[in-house]
Motif scaffolding. Sequence first.
Motif, short mmCIF file in Angstrom:
data_model
loop_
_atom_site.label_atom_id
_atom_site.label_comp_id
_atom_site.label_asym_id
_atom_site.label_seq_id
_atom_site.Cartn_x
_atom_site.Cartn_y
_atom_site.Cartn_z
N GLU A 74 0.85 -1.19 0.00
CA GLU A 74 0.00 0.00 0.00
C GLU A 74 0.89 1.24 0.00
OE1 GLU A 74 -2.91 2.35 3.09
OE2 GLU A 74 -2.99 0.15 3.09
N PHE A 75 0.63 2.15 -0.93
CA PHE A 75 1.42 3.38 -1.03
C PHE A 75 0.52 4.59 -0.82
CE2 PHE A 75 3.63 0.14 -3.49
CZ PHE A 75 4.90 0.22 -2.94
N PRO A 76 1.01 5.61 -0.12
CA PRO A 76 2.42 5.88 0.21
C PRO A 76 2.94 5.21 1.48
CG PRO A 76 1.08 7.71 0.92
CD PRO A 76 0.14 6.76 0.20
N ARG A 77 2.10 4.42 2.17
CA ARG A 77 2.53 3.83 3.44
C ARG A 77 3.85 3.08 3.32
NH1 ARG A 77 -0.48 -1.44 5.10
NH2 ARG A 77 1.04 -2.18 3.55
N HIS A 105 6.33 3.39 1.40
CA HIS A 105 7.54 4.20 1.25
C HIS A 105 8.11 4.55 2.61
CE1 HIS A 105 7.00 4.41 -2.98
NE2 HIS A 105 6.13 5.41 -3.02
N GLY A 106 7.28 4.46 3.65
CA GLY A 106 7.71 4.79 5.00
C GLY A 106 8.36 3.61 5.70
N ALA A 107 8.67 3.81 6.98
CA ALA A 107 9.38 2.81 7.76
C ALA A 107 8.48 1.65 8.16
CB ALA A 107 9.97 3.46 9.01
N HIS A 108 9.12 0.51 8.43
CA HIS A 108 8.44 -0.71 8.86
C HIS A 108 9.11 -1.18 10.16
CE1 HIS A 108 7.86 -0.35 4.51
NE2 HIS A 108 6.72 -0.99 4.68
N PRO A 109 8.80 -0.53 11.29
CA PRO A 109 9.54 -0.80 12.53
C PRO A 109 9.37 -2.21 13.07
CG PRO A 109 7.66 0.64 12.93
CD PRO A 109 7.81 0.55 11.45
N GLY A 110 8.39 -2.97 12.57
CA GLY A 110 8.24 -4.36 13.00
C GLY A 110 9.30 -5.27 12.43
N TYR A 111 10.01 -4.80 11.38
CA TYR A 111 11.09 -5.57 10.77
C TYR A 111 12.42 -5.02 11.27
CZ TYR A 111 7.42 -7.23 7.65
OH TYR A 111 6.27 -7.79 7.14
N ARG A 112 13.41 -5.88 11.31
CA ARG A 112 14.65 -5.51 11.98
C ARG A 112 15.49 -4.51 11.18
NH1 ARG A 112 20.00 -7.88 12.94
NH2 ARG A 112 20.60 -7.46 15.10
N THR A 113 15.55 -4.68 9.87
CA THR A 113 16.44 -3.87 9.05
C THR A 113 15.71 -3.40 7.80
OG1 THR A 113 18.30 -5.25 9.76
CG2 THR A 113 18.68 -3.82 7.87
N GLU A 114 16.00 -2.17 7.38
CA GLU A 114 15.49 -1.73 6.07
C GLU A 114 16.38 -0.61 5.55
OE1 GLU A 114 11.59 0.22 5.87
OE2 GLU A 114 11.74 0.54 8.03
N TRP A 115 16.26 -0.39 4.23
CA TRP A 115 17.01 0.70 3.63
C TRP A 115 16.23 1.34 2.49
CZ3 TRP A 115 20.05 -3.96 4.14
CH2 TRP A 115 19.95 -4.85 3.06
N TRP A 116 16.56 2.61 2.30
CA TRP A 116 16.05 3.44 1.20
C TRP A 116 17.27 3.77 0.34
CZ3 TRP A 116 14.68 3.65 6.22
CH2 TRP A 116 13.33 3.72 6.58
N ALA A 131 9.17 8.35 9.24
CA ALA A 131 7.73 8.24 9.37
C ALA A 131 7.28 6.86 8.92
CB ALA A 131 7.05 9.32 8.54
N THR A 132 6.15 6.39 9.44
CA THR A 132 5.64 5.07 9.07
C THR A 132 4.51 5.13 8.06
OG1 THR A 132 4.12 5.10 10.97
CG2 THR A 132 6.30 4.08 11.30
N ASP A 133 3.99 6.31 7.75
CA ASP A 133 2.85 6.41 6.85
C ASP A 133 3.19 7.04 5.50
OD1 ASP A 133 3.39 8.90 7.92
OD2 ASP A 133 1.27 9.49 8.10
N ARG A 134 4.44 7.43 5.33
CA ARG A 134 4.86 8.11 4.09
C ARG A 134 6.38 8.15 4.06
NH1 ARG A 134 4.30 11.65 8.04
NH2 ARG A 134 5.53 13.58 8.09
#
Length: 396
Positions: free
Chosen positions: A66-69, A71-82, A155-158
């Motif tokens: 689901e976008f723009p959600r 594009h934002g952070a996913h704090p339930g997962y350990r690692t992410e990158w942009w 942000a987690t929603d955008r």
Amino acid sequence: MVGHSTEMTAPEFSPLRHPGHRSGRSGPLAVLMLLLWALGGPVGPAGASAPEAPGFLPARPGYVWEFPRDHGAHPGYRTEWWYYTGHLRSDQGERFGYQLTFFRVALSPAPPRSTSAWPAQHLYFAHFALTEVDGRRFTFRERAQRGALGLAGAATDRLHVWVDDWRAEAEGDTMRLVAREEDLELDLTLTPAKPPVFHGEGGFSRKAAGTDHASLYYSLTRLHTRGRVSVQGRHLTVTGESWMDREFSSSQLAPHQTGWDWFALQLADGSELMLYQLRLLDGGVDAASSGTHIDPQGRTRHLTREDFTLTVTGHWRSPASGARYPAGWEIRVPGLGYHLFLRPTLADQELRTTASTRITYWEGQVTVEGHRQGAPIHGLGYVELTGYAGPLGGRF
């Protein structure tokens, strides 16, 4: 803030000339100790890396995007990158490649219990590199910060991720990237020309055959780009094309893997090609290696390891790290009629991130020449090479 800078000029494919290294400020030892813990990962029996970190969400097939959600952070997962890379040209005709990357690493699956404003659940890192093709110069900067007191966050929603005053943010479909240092600046506006591309099985991307090692992975493979680059006191208006890669996961590379070779190619006919090859400690290639082809209309085709071949055509040894990297490739994708040759625009595009992620890797701009179904084709791309300065198995 943890700051560090390295400047170098790099004659193409010549390991004989390499100017001095200039170090910037280093941050608190506590931040580096937390980072070492964060990147080291959980271990199982006999020190084997666990496929997933306990308490974090696993990457699984069937994720509903689901976008723009997203594009934002996913704090339930350990690692992410942009991950942003791109190709720019100034009004005066000067050519540049750039990379701007933001990383989030969670220290725990739940917020700290302390009522203090200082404890942090997440650490954030950022890498910024500029390749001056005509000036034969590669420069990179890095930052690290805890996700507390507004020093860094997402942000987690955008799309809105920042480390100090470096940031990536969006207003509607338009994205803005900003990274500023005393002698280097990037300020770009990016507009998607194609919809998001979901790699693997609807965005579920396996990272080791026959295991639970996986990520959720999508890209925006062609972003029209305009803005400003400032380097060594020169302020240049630029235009070009960019690529955004987004990945989040709670697992790491398998212990028997040493690193990866990743290719993001933008071709002049309006198509794109993403390939990654996961290398094994025994010198082999993991069967989970794969790719995606995107046609000019944005339609995609998943590529398995059997659909393409990667042949190294040259090497370059870093005078700084001693790592020996591939420095030229021949790519064949028979089912799509591609026969391509890749060559770095500069040999030395190595990042030695001693003040942030503490990983040395090569991330650089390449030119693309070759044929598709017998017709000449060309383009530009970015290649990322990890694990050549030391195995990454069990990390990231």
